[in-house]
Design a protein around this motif. Structure first.
Motif, mmCIF file in Angstrom:
data_model
loop_
_atom_site.group_PDB
_atom_site.id
_atom_site.type_symbol
_atom_site.label_atom_id
_atom_site.label_comp_id
_atom_site.label_asym_id
_atom_site.label_seq_id
_atom_site.Cartn_x
_atom_site.Cartn_y
_atom_site.Cartn_z
ATOM 1 N N ILE A 119 0.858 -1.188 0.000
ATOM 2 C CA ILE A 119 0.000 0.000 0.000
ATOM 3 C C ILE A 119 0.891 1.232 0.000
ATOM 4 O O ILE A 119 1.745 1.404 0.860
ATOM 5 C CB ILE A 119 -0.939 -0.003 1.217
ATOM 6 N N GLY A 120 0.669 2.105 -0.987
ATOM 7 C CA GLY A 120 1.549 3.247 -1.212
ATOM 8 C C GLY A 120 2.468 2.952 -2.376
ATOM 9 O O GLY A 120 3.683 3.083 -2.288
ATOM 10 N N ASN A 121 1.866 2.540 -3.482
ATOM 11 C CA ASN A 121 2.635 2.047 -4.634
ATOM 12 C C ASN A 121 3.510 3.112 -5.268
ATOM 13 O O ASN A 121 4.508 2.792 -5.917
ATOM 14 C CB ASN A 121 1.686 1.474 -5.697
ATOM 15 N N ASN A 122 3.170 4.392 -5.099
ATOM 16 C CA ASN A 122 3.955 5.462 -5.713
ATOM 17 C C ASN A 122 4.895 6.144 -4.731
ATOM 18 O O ASN A 122 5.582 7.104 -5.091
ATOM 19 C CB ASN A 122 3.034 6.517 -6.335
ATOM 20 N N SER A 123 4.911 5.700 -3.492
ATOM 21 C CA SER A 123 5.837 6.273 -2.521
ATOM 22 C C SER A 123 7.253 5.779 -2.816
ATOM 23 O O SER A 123 7.452 4.759 -3.483
ATOM 24 C CB SER A 123 5.444 5.879 -1.100
ATOM 25 N N MET A 124 8.237 6.513 -2.326
ATOM 26 C CA MET A 124 9.630 6.119 -2.559
ATOM 27 C C MET A 124 9.888 4.711 -2.039
ATOM 28 O O MET A 124 10.481 3.876 -2.729
ATOM 29 C CB MET A 124 10.577 7.103 -1.864
ATOM 30 N N ILE A 125 9.427 4.435 -0.817
ATOM 31 C CA ILE A 125 9.641 3.115 -0.231
ATOM 32 C C ILE A 125 8.827 2.071 -0.974
ATOM 33 O O ILE A 125 9.313 0.975 -1.288
ATOM 34 C CB ILE A 125 9.276 3.129 1.265
ATOM 35 N N GLY A 126 7.583 2.387 -1.275
ATOM 36 C CA GLY A 126 6.711 1.432 -1.955
ATOM 37 C C GLY A 126 7.256 1.000 -3.293
ATOM 38 O O GLY A 126 7.259 -0.189 -3.629
ATOM 39 N N LYS A 127 7.741 1.946 -4.091
ATOM 40 C CA LYS A 127 8.277 1.605 -5.416
ATOM 41 C C LYS A 127 9.498 0.704 -5.306
ATOM 42 O O LYS A 127 9.635 -0.268 -6.052
ATOM 43 C CB LYS A 127 8.622 2.895 -6.174
ATOM 44 N N ARG A 128 10.384 1.020 -4.377
ATOM 45 C CA ARG A 128 11.584 0.194 -4.190
ATOM 46 C C ARG A 128 11.209 -1.219 -3.761
ATOM 47 O O ARG A 128 11.771 -2.212 -4.237
ATOM 48 C CB ARG A 128 12.488 0.814 -3.122
ATOM 49 N N LEU A 129 10.267 -1.285 -2.822
ATOM 50 C CA LEU A 129 9.864 -2.582 -2.298
ATOM 51 C C LEU A 129 9.211 -3.434 -3.378
ATOM 52 O O LEU A 129 9.521 -4.627 -3.528
ATOM 53 C CB LEU A 129 8.909 -2.384 -1.117
ATOM 54 N N ILE A 130 8.317 -2.839 -4.153
ATOM 55 C CA ILE A 130 7.639 -3.572 -5.222
ATOM 56 C C ILE A 130 8.653 -4.115 -6.226
ATOM 57 O O ILE A 130 8.601 -5.291 -6.614
ATOM 58 C CB ILE A 130 6.611 -2.655 -5.920
ATOM 59 N N ASN A 131 9.581 -3.278 -6.657
ATOM 60 C CA ASN A 131 10.581 -3.710 -7.639
ATOM 61 C C ASN A 131 11.449 -4.837 -7.100
ATOM 62 O O ASN A 131 11.715 -5.822 -7.806
ATOM 63 C CB ASN A 131 11.451 -2.528 -8.050
ATOM 64 N N GLN A 132 11.886 -4.712 -5.862
ATOM 65 C CA GLN A 132 12.773 -5.731 -5.311
ATOM 66 C C GLN A 132 12.045 -7.059 -5.099
ATOM 67 O O GLN A 132 12.592 -8.127 -5.363
ATOM 68 C CB GLN A 132 13.391 -5.252 -3.994
ATOM 69 N N LEU A 133 10.805 -6.992 -4.636
ATOM 70 C CA LEU A 133 10.022 -8.216 -4.459
ATOM 71 C C LEU A 133 9.804 -8.915 -5.793
ATOM 72 O O LEU A 133 9.942 -10.144 -5.899
ATOM 73 C CB LEU A 133 8.676 -7.890 -3.807
ATOM 74 N N ARG A 134 9.471 -8.142 -6.809
ATOM 75 C CA ARG A 134 9.226 -8.737 -8.127
ATOM 76 C C ARG A 134 10.513 -9.286 -8.733
ATOM 77 O O ARG A 134 10.493 -10.333 -9.396
ATOM 78 C CB ARG A 134 8.583 -7.703 -9.048
ATOM 79 N N ASN A 135 11.613 -8.608 -8.505
ATOM 80 C CA ASN A 135 12.889 -9.081 -9.050
ATOM 81 C C ASN A 135 13.314 -10.405 -8.443
ATOM 82 O O ASN A 135 14.013 -11.198 -9.090
ATOM 83 C CB ASN A 135 13.982 -8.030 -8.821
#
Length: 287
Positions: free
Chosen positions: A6-22
């Motif tokens: 939750i917070g997909n466009n936040s700095m932390i959210g974007k980093r977390l989403i990318n790293q999880l998907r990677n």
């Protein structure tokens, strides 16, 4: 494992989403107000939630969203709605999705301490949101983890709007200009790089750890130390001056019991301030 950020466009959210998907071992879903791939539309200010992906199933929710309005009446009202009542929205959503665990990102600004002069509307509303969320999780049998984070920074300048003093010091040092610190106090700060925070969150996702923990770098720095490190990184010289005619910069309370979370997740922050500023130099200034 299914993760909702939750917070997909936040700095932390974007980093977390990318790293999880990677990593390729998680099914990652997103929630927020904007984005082309949202699975859940959520607007805390309007108290509006729509599950767009009807097939979504979630094991863990990571709540990265927050508002940072001021201490006037309007700001207090918005912070309460988004940070406090918004946490209740998250709790309600978690029960609908049969979520087993919520990871809530909070701030050291929530400490009501004589040394925390930033304790205001933001901190109070985040603390209330945490309390509500913890209570509901307990009643619903949902695991709850709270990370009480230090000031978070990054190498691309996304954090500049929340850490203006930190990036002001770096910018001045990059040009070899004098750095003027308001007041006559060399106040202390604690900065954690977003990459380290994301690594800690991922380790919590895969763990059975519950509870509330400070999440800060192991090293504190005074403003003059930060300035000295920045001059060293940019190989420039300048004077560090204190302007006693100005009001003192506010103090921040930094908890001392911050090793516990690192022991639990078997991880120590990898990016100290010197290397963090080197990353900023490389990505913001060497272009």
């Amino acid at each position: 494992m299914n993760i909702l950020v939750i917070g997909n466009n936040s700095m932390i959210g974007k980093r977390l989403i990318n790293q999880l998907r990677n990593q390729g071992i998680y099914n990652v879903f997103t929630a927020g107000r904007n984005g082309n791939d949202l699975d859940i539309y959520i607007d805390f200010e309007k108290m509006d939630t729509k599950i767009l992906n009807k097939d979504i199933k979630v094991d863990v929710i990571v709540h990265c969203a927050a508002s940072f309005y001021g201490d006037d009446t309007e700001g207090c009202t918005k912070n309460v709605i988004i940070n406090s009542l918004g946490a209740i929205q998250i709790a309600n959503l978690s029960t609908k999705l049969n979520c087993k665990k919520i990871i809530y990102l909070s701030s050291i600004f929530t400490y009501k301490h004589i040394e925390n002069e930033y304790y205001g509307s933001y901190g109070i509303s985040k603390k209330h949101g945490s309390d509500y969320l913890e209570l509901i999780c307990k009643n619903e049998g949902i695991d709850f983890v709270e990370l009480i984070c230090a000031q978070i920074y990054d190498e691309f300048g996304e954090a500049k709007k929340h850490q203006p003093l930190f990036y002001y010091i770096i910018d001045k040092a990059s040009r070899g200009e004098d750095i003027i610190i308001y007041g006559d106090l060399d106040v202390t700060r604690n900065f954690l790089h977003v990459r380290d925070l994301v690594d800690i969150i991922i380790r919590l996702i895969d763990s059975e750890i519950v509870g509330s923990f400070p999440c800060c770098d192991l090293q504190n720095y005074s403003l003059s130390q930060i300035a000295s490190i920045a001059y060293e990184v940019f190989e420039k010289k300048g004077e560090i001056c204190f302007d006693s005619m100005k009001e003192n910069i506010k103090k921040v309370y930094i908890p001392t019991d911050r090793i516990k979370i690192f022991n639990l997740v078997n991880y120590i922050p990898q990016i100290d301030l010197y290397h963090g500023i080197r990353l900023i130099k490389k990505n913001l200034y060497n272009k």
